[in-house]
Write an enzyme that holds these catalytic residues in place. Structure first.
Site, PDB file in Angstrom:
ATOM      1  N   LYS A   1      12.345  22.182 -12.915  1.00 47.28           N
ATOM      2  CA  LYS A   1      12.922  20.860 -13.170  1.00 47.28           C
ATOM      3  C   LYS A   1      11.896  19.894 -13.762  1.00 47.28           C
ATOM      4  O   LYS A   1      12.147  19.251 -14.777  1.00 47.28           O
ATOM      5  CB  LYS A   1      13.475  20.236 -11.857  1.00 47.28           C
ATOM      6  CG  LYS A   1      14.559  21.043 -11.184  1.00 47.28           C
ATOM      7  CD  LYS A   1      15.049  20.373  -9.904  1.00 47.28           C
ATOM      8  CE  LYS A   1      13.984  20.215  -8.829  1.00 47.28           C
ATOM      9  NZ  LYS A   1      13.417  21.488  -8.323  1.00 47.28           N
TER      10      LYS A   1
ATOM     11  N   ARG B   1       1.597  27.079  -8.779  1.00 43.81           N
ATOM     12  CA  ARG B   1       1.682  25.746  -9.396  1.00 43.81           C
ATOM     13  C   ARG B   1       0.411  24.937  -9.103  1.00 43.81           C
ATOM     14  O   ARG B   1      -0.085  24.925  -7.989  1.00 43.81           O
ATOM     15  CB  ARG B   1       2.895  24.981  -8.855  1.00 43.81           C
ATOM     16  CG  ARG B   1       2.932  23.533  -9.362  1.00 43.81           C
ATOM     17  CD  ARG B   1       4.289  22.891  -9.246  1.00 43.81           C
ATOM     18  NE  ARG B   1       4.785  22.811  -7.889  1.00 43.81           N
ATOM     19  CZ  ARG B   1       6.034  22.418  -7.583  1.00 43.81           C
ATOM     20  NH1 ARG B   1       6.896  22.093  -8.543  1.00 43.81           N
ATOM     21  NH2 ARG B   1       6.432  22.379  -6.334  1.00 43.81           N
TER      22      ARG B   1
END
Ligand code: ADP
Ligand code: ADP
Ligand code: ZN
Length: 206
Positions: free
Chosen positions: A13, A122
């Site tokens: 997202k 991440r």
């Protein structure tokens, strides 16, 4: 255009939101980014939110609803906006319907077993929030602002599992909530960053 990006933690997202906001010149509103900024600044909202975020739980609805309501009132939202990470519960979606008119909801659909790799790899810039992944970016310095690259606390394995459970229980029901309103578009999130973006742009062109 008022757009929502829906998807599990790690679905992409935030990555897509940056690209969409740039192309369509609309503000990217990420409740996660706003909450992290509040934590960094030590505000009352930040102090309240931290314990929930660190556990992989959701911050109470009334806190995030208030944040988004205020943000959407700002002048730059007049010609459209992109919500990333809000709503995340049915009560948030119901409340949003009272103060906003959403045109389209993209559900970035992804295999849950890829997500652990996405989240554990991440890395983010501690200064500007830019997002990277260890497999494609090995520097410890942000290419956007020269800030330090760090791993988010909530991207540690135990918290990732809790967040995926939270997603399944509380956020996944929003897929049918928006499908019932006929504004949901599913996007395959298992492909490359560029391909996901192309698929989104293709839909927005129509
Ligand atoms: P979300 O905001 O949905 O939690 P992010 O956009 O932060 O997800 O992406 C999670 C991680 O996966 C980041 O490290 C990002 O660089 C990486 N990523 C995002 N989209 C893709 C993709 N399509 N393919 C491979 N890696 C991706
Ligand atoms: P991700 O990129 O993995 O989807 P976010 O950065 O959007 O994560 O959110 C990080 C954390 O902030 C969430 O796990 C949750 O604790 C809190 N949070 C963000 N948005 C919301 C929301 N709409 N409602 C409740 N909590 C939220
Ligand atoms: Zn940076």
């Amino acid at each position: 255009m008022n757009i929502i990006l829906l998807g599990a933690p790690g679905a992409g997202k935030g990555t897509q939101a940056v690209k969409i906001a740039e192309k369509y010149k609309i503000p990217h509103i990420s409740t996660g980014d706003i909450l992290r900024k509040n934590i960094k600044d030590g505000t009352p909202i930040g102090l309240k939110a931290k314990a929930y975020i660190d556990k992989g739980a959701l911050v109470p609805d009334e806190v995030v609803i208030e944040i988004v309501k205020n943000r959407l009132n700002e002048a730059d939202c007049k010609n459209g906006y992109l919500l990333d990470g809000f709503p995340r519960t049915v009560p948030q979606a119901v409340s949003l319907d009272e103060f906003a008119k959403i045109d389209i909801v993209f559900n970035i659909d992804i295999d849950l077993n890829i997500l652990v790799d996405r989240l554990s790899g991440r890395r983010v810039c501690a200064s500007c929030g830019a997002t990277y992944h260890v497999t494609s970016y090995s520097s410890e310095i942000c290419s956007q602002c020269n800030g330090n690259i760090i791993q988010r606390n909530d991207d540690m394995p135990e918290t990732v599992r809790a967040r995926l459970k939270t997603y399944t229980l509380q956020t996944q029901p929003l897929i049918s909530y928006y499908a019932d309103k006929n504004i949901l578009v599913n996007i395959d999130g298992n492909t490359s960053i560029d391909k996901v973006f192309e698929d989104i742009v293709e839909v927005l062109k129509r």
